[in-house]
Design a protein around this motif. Structure first.
Motif, mmCIF file in Angstrom:
data_model
loop_
_atom_site.group_PDB
_atom_site.id
_atom_site.type_symbol
_atom_site.label_atom_id
_atom_site.label_comp_id
_atom_site.label_asym_id
_atom_site.label_seq_id
_atom_site.Cartn_x
_atom_site.Cartn_y
_atom_site.Cartn_z
ATOM 1 N N SER A 7 0.857 -1.272 0.035
ATOM 2 C CA SER A 7 0.101 -0.032 0.061
ATOM 3 C C SER A 7 0.781 1.320 0.008
ATOM 4 O O SER A 7 0.420 2.286 -0.692
ATOM 5 C CB SER A 7 -0.959 0.175 1.012
ATOM 6 O OG SER A 7 -0.275 0.081 2.447
ATOM 7 N N ARG A 8 1.997 1.280 0.713
ATOM 8 C CA ARG A 8 2.865 2.613 0.679
ATOM 9 C C ARG A 8 3.505 2.518 -0.593
ATOM 10 O O ARG A 8 3.741 3.768 -1.139
ATOM 11 C CB ARG A 8 4.000 2.019 1.881
ATOM 12 C CG ARG A 8 3.645 2.470 3.125
ATOM 13 C CD ARG A 8 4.497 2.364 4.110
ATOM 14 N NE ARG A 8 5.607 1.290 3.955
ATOM 15 C CZ ARG A 8 5.276 0.046 4.722
ATOM 16 N NH1 ARG A 8 4.347 0.024 5.655
ATOM 17 N NH2 ARG A 8 6.055 -0.731 4.687
ATOM 18 N N ALA A 9 3.739 1.287 -1.441
ATOM 19 C CA ALA A 9 4.458 1.527 -2.673
ATOM 20 C C ALA A 9 3.310 2.234 -3.562
ATOM 21 O O ALA A 9 3.703 3.025 -4.397
ATOM 22 C CB ALA A 9 4.754 0.216 -3.052
ATOM 23 N N ARG A 10 2.101 1.691 -3.510
ATOM 24 C CA ARG A 10 1.103 2.059 -4.583
ATOM 25 C C ARG A 10 0.989 3.579 -4.146
ATOM 26 O O ARG A 10 0.548 4.428 -5.269
ATOM 27 C CB ARG A 10 -0.010 1.200 -4.296
ATOM 28 C CG ARG A 10 -1.385 1.612 -5.053
ATOM 29 C CD ARG A 10 -2.159 0.419 -5.354
ATOM 30 N NE ARG A 10 -1.646 -0.687 -6.038
ATOM 31 C CZ ARG A 10 -2.345 -1.783 -6.086
ATOM 32 N NH1 ARG A 10 -3.713 -2.075 -5.441
ATOM 33 N NH2 ARG A 10 -1.820 -3.164 -6.368
ATOM 34 N N SER A 59 -13.475 8.239 -15.857
ATOM 35 C CA SER A 59 -12.297 7.180 -16.174
ATOM 36 C C SER A 59 -11.133 7.570 -15.511
ATOM 37 O O SER A 59 -10.331 6.519 -15.081
ATOM 38 C CB SER A 59 -12.181 7.394 -17.890
ATOM 39 O OG SER A 59 -13.195 7.095 -18.660
ATOM 40 N N GLY A 60 -10.782 8.915 -15.063
ATOM 41 C CA GLY A 60 -9.660 8.977 -14.200
ATOM 42 C C GLY A 60 -9.840 8.685 -12.901
ATOM 43 O O GLY A 60 -8.957 8.332 -12.079
ATOM 44 N N GLY A 61 -11.140 9.001 -12.430
ATOM 45 C CA GLY A 61 -11.056 8.575 -10.928
ATOM 46 C C GLY A 61 -11.247 6.902 -10.698
ATOM 47 O O GLY A 61 -10.948 6.759 -9.489
ATOM 48 N N LEU A 62 -12.003 6.486 -11.213
ATOM 49 C CA LEU A 62 -12.417 4.949 -11.343
ATOM 50 C C LEU A 62 -11.154 4.080 -10.914
ATOM 51 O O LEU A 62 -11.286 3.275 -10.101
ATOM 52 C CB LEU A 62 -13.348 4.349 -12.309
ATOM 53 C CG LEU A 62 -14.723 4.955 -12.377
ATOM 54 C CD1 LEU A 62 -15.608 4.296 -13.338
ATOM 55 C CD2 LEU A 62 -15.392 4.474 -11.048
ATOM 56 N N PRO A 63 -10.244 4.448 -11.883
ATOM 57 C CA PRO A 63 -8.823 3.622 -11.390
ATOM 58 C C PRO A 63 -8.134 3.790 -10.110
ATOM 59 O O PRO A 63 -7.629 2.831 -9.347
ATOM 60 C CB PRO A 63 -7.804 3.771 -12.658
ATOM 61 C CG PRO A 63 -9.030 4.331 -13.399
ATOM 62 C CD PRO A 63 -9.886 5.062 -13.072
ATOM 63 N N ILE A 65 -9.980 4.869 -7.467
ATOM 64 C CA ILE A 65 -10.809 4.196 -6.520
ATOM 65 C C ILE A 65 -10.718 2.662 -6.396
ATOM 66 O O ILE A 65 -10.447 1.980 -5.452
ATOM 67 C CB ILE A 65 -12.279 4.567 -6.776
ATOM 68 C CG1 ILE A 65 -12.601 6.052 -6.736
ATOM 69 C CG2 ILE A 65 -13.272 3.402 -6.073
ATOM 70 C CD1 ILE A 65 -14.084 6.218 -7.137
ATOM 71 N N ALA A 66 -10.474 1.993 -7.575
ATOM 72 C CA ALA A 66 -10.211 0.557 -7.616
ATOM 73 C C ALA A 66 -8.859 0.298 -7.047
ATOM 74 O O ALA A 66 -8.673 -0.918 -6.658
ATOM 75 C CB ALA A 66 -10.307 0.106 -9.258
ATOM 76 N N PHE A 82 -9.062 12.110 -3.746
ATOM 77 C CA PHE A 82 -8.898 12.927 -5.043
ATOM 78 C C PHE A 82 -9.504 11.937 -6.208
ATOM 79 O O PHE A 82 -10.365 12.494 -6.926
ATOM 80 C CB PHE A 82 -7.376 12.801 -5.527
ATOM 81 C CG PHE A 82 -7.089 13.599 -6.864
ATOM 82 C CD1 PHE A 82 -7.299 14.835 -7.053
ATOM 83 C CD2 PHE A 82 -6.677 12.813 -7.911
ATOM 84 C CE1 PHE A 82 -7.150 15.680 -8.128
ATOM 85 C CE2 PHE A 82 -6.528 13.369 -9.084
ATOM 86 C CZ PHE A 82 -6.860 14.796 -9.224
ATOM 87 N N GLY A 83 -9.434 10.489 -6.082
ATOM 88 C CA GLY A 83 -9.963 9.723 -6.996
ATOM 89 C C GLY A 83 -11.552 9.630 -6.782
ATOM 90 O O GLY A 83 -12.322 9.633 -7.750
#
Length: 146
Positions: A7-10, A59-63, A65-66, A82-83
């Protein structure tokens, strides 16, 4: 909630993309605030452009969120928020663009408020850029650096 190495890397990876974007785009809007009123009027004059922009925001927010539902550090919180902001704004542009158009019309009369708001966005972007590109990865999420 403690953060895992993954999670830190992401969070760091998302900060590397979102940080510079928040420096560039809101920075240009803040500087060009006096020119934004006519641009916004032209933007809302084309329903297809508004619909397409809404689809792009969604389309920018969904990734985000996912792939980034982490809330374990300040940077992770901001990125996840932000997502959601992008996705919700996209849905509103698709379903009820007149709401955003009214908000833009009101804000066009208060350029100083637009500049302050987008200036805050730039500061957040600078911080996320630091988190993503400069700060050393740390195993403790308390300091806001993933």
């Amino acid at each position: 909630m403690s953060a895992t190495a993954q999670s830190r890397a992401r969070t760091r990876a998302f900060a590397r993309v979102i940080g510079p974007w928040l420096v560039i785009v809101p920075g240009i809007i803040a500087v060009r605030a006096p020119d934004m009123g006519p641009l916004a009027a032209d933007f809302f004059a084309s329903p297809l452009t508004v619909w397409f922009a809404g689809a792009l925001l969604l389309s920018g927010g969904l990734p985000i969120i996912a792939f980034h539902q982490y809330w374990s550090s300040a940077a992770a919180f901001v990125i996840s928020l932000f997502g959601w902001f992008l996705a919700l704004r996209g849905v509103v542009l698709l379903a009820a663009p007149q709401l955003i158009e009214r908000g833009v019309a009101v804000s066009a009369r208060m350029q100083w408020l637009v500049q302050i708001g987008f200036g805050i966005g730039v500061l957040i972007g600078l911080w996320l850029t630091y988190v993503g590109w400069i700060a050393k990865p740390d195993s403790s999420p308390e300091n806001g650096v993933p």
